[in-house]
Design an enzyme around this catalytic site. Structure first.
Site, PDB file in Angstrom:
ATOM      1  N   CYS A  87       0.886  -1.174   0.000  1.00  0.00           N
ATOM      2  CA  CYS A  87       0.000   0.000   0.000  1.00  0.00           C
ATOM      3  C   CYS A  87       0.915   1.212   0.000  1.00  0.00           C
ATOM      4  CB  CYS A  87      -0.893   0.029   1.236  1.00  0.00           C
ATOM      5  SG  CYS A  87      -1.871   1.556   1.365  1.00  0.00           S
ATOM      6  N   CYS A 201      -0.041   3.375  -6.745  1.00  0.00           N
ATOM      7  CA  CYS A 201      -1.165   2.935  -5.913  1.00  0.00           C
ATOM      8  C   CYS A 201      -1.432   1.502  -6.320  1.00  0.00           C
ATOM      9  CB  CYS A 201      -2.397   3.820  -6.145  1.00  0.00           C
ATOM     10  SG  CYS A 201      -3.876   3.212  -5.299  1.00  0.00           S
TER      11      CYS A 201
END
Lengths: 242, 242
Positions: A87, A201
């Site tokens: 993440c 991302c």
């Protein structure tokens, strides 16, 4: 663990859950293997319950910090030799993780940005496809600046569009319908002068893997983290000193 | 961890690696969720380096036992509340795991067989699609017999064919080419009188998900373990006492 593996990665995952499954699927498919025993052992704390990272970065973030530190310590306790996190945005709290454990932490942001040297060495202007909290924390902008490169960014309205897509992915909406929108948001950065793009991302590759329309290299932070994780685990590249 | 989750599953995985990724992908897709935080937290020891289970069952198995016990203890140390294992054959060593930890262990074999009560309640003769070591250890045969059902089995030659497919899957061969062969091995058991089939090997759903040609229910042990893991984690069904 296979005899050729030197170190066990500990994965802080579940943010989001599909992204961690994507990371693991790519780790398996990208490992050169003819049988189970050729593959890489990893330990995973797949914890989708970590509170919203974007809200945390806008606020004091204490709950997210506590959750990430808890995950890191669990992985260390289970025997991980180094840590990584699937993440990008949560890396805003990487210093809290680093000080909480005695094993090295590999940054997806640093790995992605350093991969530009081989994948897009001449690119100076880098389009940053990243989420609200990640951009607010300046993770990619700072890492690029330190390498003498410049971040090409979205407008606020474009970032809003991106966040809408991210939340639709997390809600399980059909990837096919979202791919074109994601591709258009990538194209915006190319038109703004980006000579390479970073998919910063881990939700992005869930809808946009390869692209036929983009004229510049698109580097997936997930793919780079997968490749580096294999390298670190096998001892092909040295782990940073904690 | 989300407030609705009561217990953290600890997954003994990596046997094989694609099967654990398949389990996790299905865990994510089968969880009713609108955002990250609705999903289930799990801890995973993804350890493809566990030695060959079939050879272990044929031999003394000490290396496999030691590896599984090590994995179970790591998951307990990391904070798992109960354990499960994404590999049917390795359940030949489940007693070694159970005695090594203080948390419950959920058996994929018991869960798969008990699912017959709702999914194929009238079926008495059950075709067992399982690997060499799993069959040699009698895991499904014994569990079915205890429920008053009868196992319908492959010939030695058919089992050899199955093992060949399993090792081809593990080597990364194209699933499409293997699906038909797997379907034919399922059909053999139907022709032999099976009124339902259990895919009692977590490699099977990697090539054979749904089937159009089979005339009887095909229960995937992976799918059942996914569904029960969610139930146990949410506290919807009670964990067995350790």
């Amino acid at each position: 663990m296979s005899s050729r593996q030197k170190f066990i990665p500990g994965v802080l995952g579940g943010m989001g859950p599909q992204a961690t499954v994507d990371f693991m699927a790519k780790l398996v498919s990208q490992t050169q293997a003819q049988c189970d025993q050729d593959h890489i052992r990893i330990l995973v704390d797949h914890n989708p319950g970590v509170p919203n990272r974007h809200e945390a970065i806008a606020g004091d973030g204490s709950e997210v910090k506590a959750a990430l530190v808890d995950m890191a310590r669990r992985m260390e306790r289970a025997g991980a030799d180094f840590l990584l996190m699937v993440c990008n945005t949560a890396h805003a709290f990487q210093e809290d993780i680093r000080v909480a454990v005695d094993i090295p932490f590999i940054s997806i942001v640093d790995e992605a940005v350093s991969a530009l040297d081989t994948r897009a060495s001449h690119a100076r202007r880098i389009g940053v496809m990243a989420a609200e909290g990640c951009l607010a924390a300046g993770l990619y902008q700072n890492a690029l600046e330190q390498m003498g490169r410049e971040a090409v960014m979205w407008s606020d309205a474009e970032l809003d569009q991106f966040m809408s897509i991210v939340y639709q992915i997390k809600a399980g909406d059909a990837p096919d319908q979202l791919k074109l929108q994601m591709e258009q948001l990538a194209q915006v950065l190319v038109e703004r002068g980006a000579e390479a793009l970073i998919a910063g991302c881990t939700e992005i590759p869930l809808v946009l893997g390869d692209s036929d329309i983009l004229s510049v290299p698109l580097l997936s932070s997930t793919d780079i983290l997968v490749s580096r994780t294999i390298n670190y685990a096998l001892g092909d590249i040295a782990l940073p000193i904690q």
